[in-house]
Design a protein around this motif. Sequence first.
Motif, PDB file in Angstrom:
ATOM      1  N   SER A 188     -17.024   3.889  -3.229  1.00  0.00           N
ATOM      2  CA  SER A 188     -16.099   2.849  -2.388  1.00  0.00           C
ATOM      3  C   SER A 188     -15.436   3.979  -1.306  1.00  0.00           C
ATOM      4  CB  SER A 188     -15.012   2.434  -3.195  1.00  0.00           C
ATOM      5  OG  SER A 188     -14.218   3.283  -3.740  1.00  0.00           O
ATOM      6  N   THR A 189     -16.090   5.130  -1.155  1.00  0.00           N
ATOM      7  CA  THR A 189     -15.201   6.035  -0.164  1.00  0.00           C
ATOM      8  C   THR A 189     -16.021   6.078   1.071  1.00  0.00           C
ATOM      9  OG1 THR A 189     -14.067   6.846  -1.913  1.00  0.00           O
ATOM     10  CG2 THR A 189     -14.176   8.361  -0.245  1.00  0.00           C
ATOM     11  N   PHE A 190     -15.261   6.413   2.464  1.00  0.00           N
ATOM     12  CA  PHE A 190     -15.850   6.414   3.520  1.00  0.00           C
ATOM     13  C   PHE A 190     -15.077   7.459   4.406  1.00  0.00           C
ATOM     14  CE2 PHE A 190     -16.939   2.342   1.970  1.00  0.00           C
ATOM     15  CZ  PHE A 190     -18.134   2.171   2.496  1.00  0.00           C
ATOM     16  N   VAL A 191     -15.695   8.228   5.373  1.00  0.00           N
ATOM     17  CA  VAL A 191     -14.984   9.102   6.201  1.00  0.00           C
ATOM     18  C   VAL A 191     -14.854   8.457   7.420  1.00  0.00           C
ATOM     19  CG1 VAL A 191     -14.942  11.284   7.285  1.00  0.00           C
ATOM     20  CG2 VAL A 191     -15.615  11.289   5.026  1.00  0.00           C
ATOM     21  N   LEU A 192     -13.754   8.240   8.163  1.00  0.00           N
ATOM     22  CA  LEU A 192     -13.533   7.546   9.566  1.00  0.00           C
ATOM     23  C   LEU A 192     -12.940   8.448  10.584  1.00  0.00           C
ATOM     24  CD1 LEU A 192     -12.177   4.064   8.452  1.00  0.00           C
ATOM     25  CD2 LEU A 192     -14.546   4.864   8.979  1.00  0.00           C
ATOM     26  N   ARG A 193     -13.346   8.682  11.892  1.00  0.00           N
ATOM     27  CA  ARG A 193     -12.881   9.500  12.854  1.00  0.00           C
ATOM     28  C   ARG A 193     -11.976   8.942  13.429  1.00  0.00           C
ATOM     29  NH1 ARG A 193     -14.353  14.430  14.878  1.00  0.00           N
ATOM     30  NH2 ARG A 193     -16.335  14.247  13.551  1.00  0.00           N
ATOM     31  N   LEU A 194     -10.680   9.330  13.838  1.00  0.00           N
ATOM     32  CA  LEU A 194      -9.659   8.671  14.575  1.00  0.00           C
ATOM     33  C   LEU A 194      -9.944   8.892  15.940  1.00  0.00           C
ATOM     34  CD1 LEU A 194      -6.515   9.656  12.486  1.00  0.00           C
ATOM     35  CD2 LEU A 194      -7.790   7.351  12.275  1.00  0.00           C
ATOM     36  N   SER A 195      -9.558   7.893  16.603  1.00  0.00           N
ATOM     37  CA  SER A 195      -9.537   7.801  18.325  1.00  0.00           C
ATOM     38  C   SER A 195      -8.271   7.436  18.933  1.00  0.00           C
ATOM     39  CB  SER A 195     -10.768   7.086  18.545  1.00  0.00           C
ATOM     40  OG  SER A 195     -10.900   6.676  20.232  1.00  0.00           O
ATOM     41  N   GLY A 196      -7.652   8.405  19.337  1.00  0.00           N
ATOM     42  CA  GLY A 196      -6.352   8.090  19.968  1.00  0.00           C
ATOM     43  C   GLY A 196      -5.114   8.774  19.193  1.00  0.00           C
ATOM     44  N   GLU A 236     -10.314  13.227  10.993  1.00  0.00           N
ATOM     45  CA  GLU A 236     -10.823  12.179  10.143  1.00  0.00           C
ATOM     46  C   GLU A 236     -10.041  12.001   9.041  1.00  0.00           C
ATOM     47  OE1 GLU A 236     -15.406  13.455  10.905  1.00  0.00           O
ATOM     48  OE2 GLU A 236     -14.281  15.067   9.684  1.00  0.00           O
ATOM     49  N   ILE A 237     -10.271  10.689   8.396  1.00  0.00           N
ATOM     50  CA  ILE A 237      -9.543  10.140   7.376  1.00  0.00           C
ATOM     51  C   ILE A 237     -10.496  10.160   6.345  1.00  0.00           C
ATOM     52  CG2 ILE A 237      -7.541   9.669   8.473  1.00  0.00           C
ATOM     53  CD1 ILE A 237      -8.408   6.794   8.341  1.00  0.00           C
ATOM     54  N   VAL A 238     -10.183  10.097   5.136  1.00  0.00           N
ATOM     55  CA  VAL A 238     -11.208   9.892   3.877  1.00  0.00           C
ATOM     56  C   VAL A 238     -10.400   8.560   3.310  1.00  0.00           C
ATOM     57  CG1 VAL A 238     -11.954  10.341   1.611  1.00  0.00           C
ATOM     58  CG2 VAL A 238     -11.561  12.179   3.305  1.00  0.00           C
ATOM     59  N   VAL A 239     -11.153   7.436   3.500  1.00  0.00           N
ATOM     60  CA  VAL A 239     -10.667   5.702   3.039  1.00  0.00           C
ATOM     61  C   VAL A 239     -11.366   5.535   1.725  1.00  0.00           C
ATOM     62  CG1 VAL A 239     -10.438   3.760   3.710  1.00  0.00           C
ATOM     63  CG2 VAL A 239     -10.462   5.387   5.570  1.00  0.00           C
ATOM     64  N   ASP A 240     -10.777   5.314   0.902  1.00  0.00           N
ATOM     65  CA  ASP A 240     -11.219   4.519  -0.394  1.00  0.00           C
ATOM     66  C   ASP A 240     -10.883   3.149  -0.502  1.00  0.00           C
ATOM     67  OD1 ASP A 240     -11.705   3.709  -2.889  1.00  0.00           O
ATOM     68  OD2 ASP A 240     -10.934   5.509  -4.084  1.00  0.00           O
ATOM     69  N   ARG A 241     -11.931   2.248  -0.325  1.00  0.00           N
ATOM     70  CA  ARG A 241     -11.686   0.767  -0.407  1.00  0.00           C
ATOM     71  C   ARG A 241     -11.396   0.088  -1.528  1.00  0.00           C
ATOM     72  NH1 ARG A 241     -15.926  -2.565   2.778  1.00  0.00           N
ATOM     73  NH2 ARG A 241     -14.185  -3.686   3.022  1.00  0.00           N
ATOM     74  N   ALA A 242     -11.513   0.926  -2.754  1.00  0.00           N
ATOM     75  CA  ALA A 242     -11.258   0.497  -3.936  1.00  0.00           C
ATOM     76  C   ALA A 242      -9.541   0.412  -4.262  1.00  0.00           C
ATOM     77  CB  ALA A 242     -11.890   1.210  -5.149  1.00  0.00           C
ATOM     78  N   LEU A 243      -8.911   1.200  -3.354  1.00  0.00           N
ATOM     79  CA  LEU A 243      -7.514   1.256  -3.710  1.00  0.00           C
ATOM     80  C   LEU A 243      -6.610   0.005  -3.002  1.00  0.00           C
ATOM     81  CD1 LEU A 243      -6.684   4.926  -2.700  1.00  0.00           C
ATOM     82  CD2 LEU A 243      -6.840   3.942  -5.041  1.00  0.00           C
ATOM     83  N   ASP A 244      -5.783  -0.408  -3.823  1.00  0.00           N
ATOM     84  CA  ASP A 244      -4.897  -1.748  -3.300  1.00  0.00           C
ATOM     85  C   ASP A 244      -3.910  -0.875  -2.276  1.00  0.00           C
ATOM     86  OD1 ASP A 244      -6.110  -3.378  -4.941  1.00  0.00           O
ATOM     87  OD2 ASP A 244      -4.650  -2.874  -6.684  1.00  0.00           O
ATOM     88  N   PRO A 245      -4.074  -1.592  -1.126  1.00  0.00           N
ATOM     89  CA  PRO A 245      -2.621  -1.329   0.058  1.00  0.00           C
ATOM     90  C   PRO A 245      -1.342  -1.634  -0.473  1.00  0.00           C
ATOM     91  CG  PRO A 245      -3.900  -3.373   0.561  1.00  0.00           C
ATOM     92  CD  PRO A 245      -4.416  -2.680  -0.591  1.00  0.00           C
ATOM     93  N   ALA A 246      -0.386  -0.707  -0.112  1.00  0.00           N
ATOM     94  CA  ALA A 246       0.979  -1.055  -0.664  1.00  0.00           C
ATOM     95  C   ALA A 246       1.933  -0.377   0.529  1.00  0.00           C
ATOM     96  CB  ALA A 246       1.294  -0.163  -1.734  1.00  0.00           C
ATOM     97  N   VAL A 252      -7.789   1.973   2.024  1.00  0.00           N
ATOM     98  CA  VAL A 252      -6.767   2.962   1.980  1.00  0.00           C
ATOM     99  C   VAL A 252      -6.881   4.413   2.190  1.00  0.00           C
ATOM    100  CG1 VAL A 252      -4.692   3.576   0.823  1.00  0.00           C
ATOM    101  CG2 VAL A 252      -5.317   1.399   0.427  1.00  0.00           C
ATOM    102  N   ALA A 253      -6.443   5.142   3.359  1.00  0.00           N
ATOM    103  CA  ALA A 253      -6.597   6.576   3.557  1.00  0.00           C
ATOM    104  C   ALA A 253      -5.997   7.345   2.457  1.00  0.00           C
ATOM    105  CB  ALA A 253      -6.241   7.018   5.128  1.00  0.00           C
ATOM    106  N   ILE A 254      -6.531   8.197   1.757  1.00  0.00           N
ATOM    107  CA  ILE A 254      -6.383   9.128   0.665  1.00  0.00           C
ATOM    108  C   ILE A 254      -6.221  10.457   1.139  1.00  0.00           C
ATOM    109  CG2 ILE A 254      -7.114   7.599  -1.082  1.00  0.00           C
ATOM    110  CD1 ILE A 254      -9.704   9.635  -1.246  1.00  0.00           C
ATOM    111  N   CYS A 255      -6.606  10.964   2.421  1.00  0.00           N
ATOM    112  CA  CYS A 255      -6.582  12.314   2.773  1.00  0.00           C
ATOM    113  C   CYS A 255      -7.057  12.612   4.528  1.00  0.00           C
ATOM    114  CB  CYS A 255      -7.113  13.398   1.983  1.00  0.00           C
ATOM    115  SG  CYS A 255      -8.503  14.401   2.713  1.00  0.00           S
ATOM    116  N   GLY A 256      -6.439  13.157   5.116  1.00  0.00           N
ATOM    117  CA  GLY A 256      -6.751  13.357   6.404  1.00  0.00           C
ATOM    118  C   GLY A 256      -7.213  14.908   6.495  1.00  0.00           C
ATOM    119  N   ILE A 257      -7.847  14.967   7.775  1.00  0.00           N
ATOM    120  CA  ILE A 257      -8.695  16.239   7.942  1.00  0.00           C
ATOM    121  C   ILE A 257      -8.752  16.485   9.381  1.00  0.00           C
ATOM    122  CG2 ILE A 257     -11.017  17.420   7.759  1.00  0.00           C
ATOM    123  CD1 ILE A 257     -12.024  15.454   5.502  1.00  0.00           C
ATOM    124  N   ARG A 258      -8.374  17.791   9.748  1.00  0.00           N
ATOM    125  CA  ARG A 258      -8.087  18.052  10.845  1.00  0.00           C
ATOM    126  C   ARG A 258      -9.027  19.141  11.265  1.00  0.00           C
ATOM    127  NH1 ARG A 258      -2.834  18.688  12.208  1.00  0.00           N
ATOM    128  NH2 ARG A 258      -2.984  16.434  12.524  1.00  0.00           N
TER     129      ARG A 258
END
Length: 137
Positions: free
Chosen positions: A49-57, A70-80, A125-131
């Motif tokens: 359920s985890t994906f990596v997305l690159r931010l634009s802007g 880039e952000i590591v996104v887990d789709r199994a987590l509940d947003p809060a 839900v993003a769980i981590c950012g990568i620079r």
Amino acid sequence: MHSTPAVAAQAVEQLPLELAASESFPHPGRDHHTGPLDLNRHLIRRPASTFVLRLSGDSLASIGLYDGDEIVVDRALDPAPGRVVVVVVDAERRVGVMEVHDGQAVLVSDVETIPLTGAVAPWGVAICGIRHLPYGV
């Protein structure tokens, strides 16, 4: 009398690469690991359920996320509230911090506020950012 403010200790998991506090680089005789460094093991709890997305802007610059990060996104987590959340608006992914304003969940970035509705639901839900750092500075 001048006093130094106390610094709170933070627990961290030690990675396989070890450097003594007084060293800049490991000693060549100790330049080996017991196994490969596996970032998946450290960053991803649920691979399916985890994906990596690159931010634009720079719409999240106020929280330290910038264009090209880039952000590591887990789709199994509940947003809060307080979490960095990805939503889909008109087939485009948008990222912001989830907040609640007057009882309504919204996604807030530096440039817009998007109400979360049935048509605009959290995607993950993003769980981590990568620079990525520049080379040779």
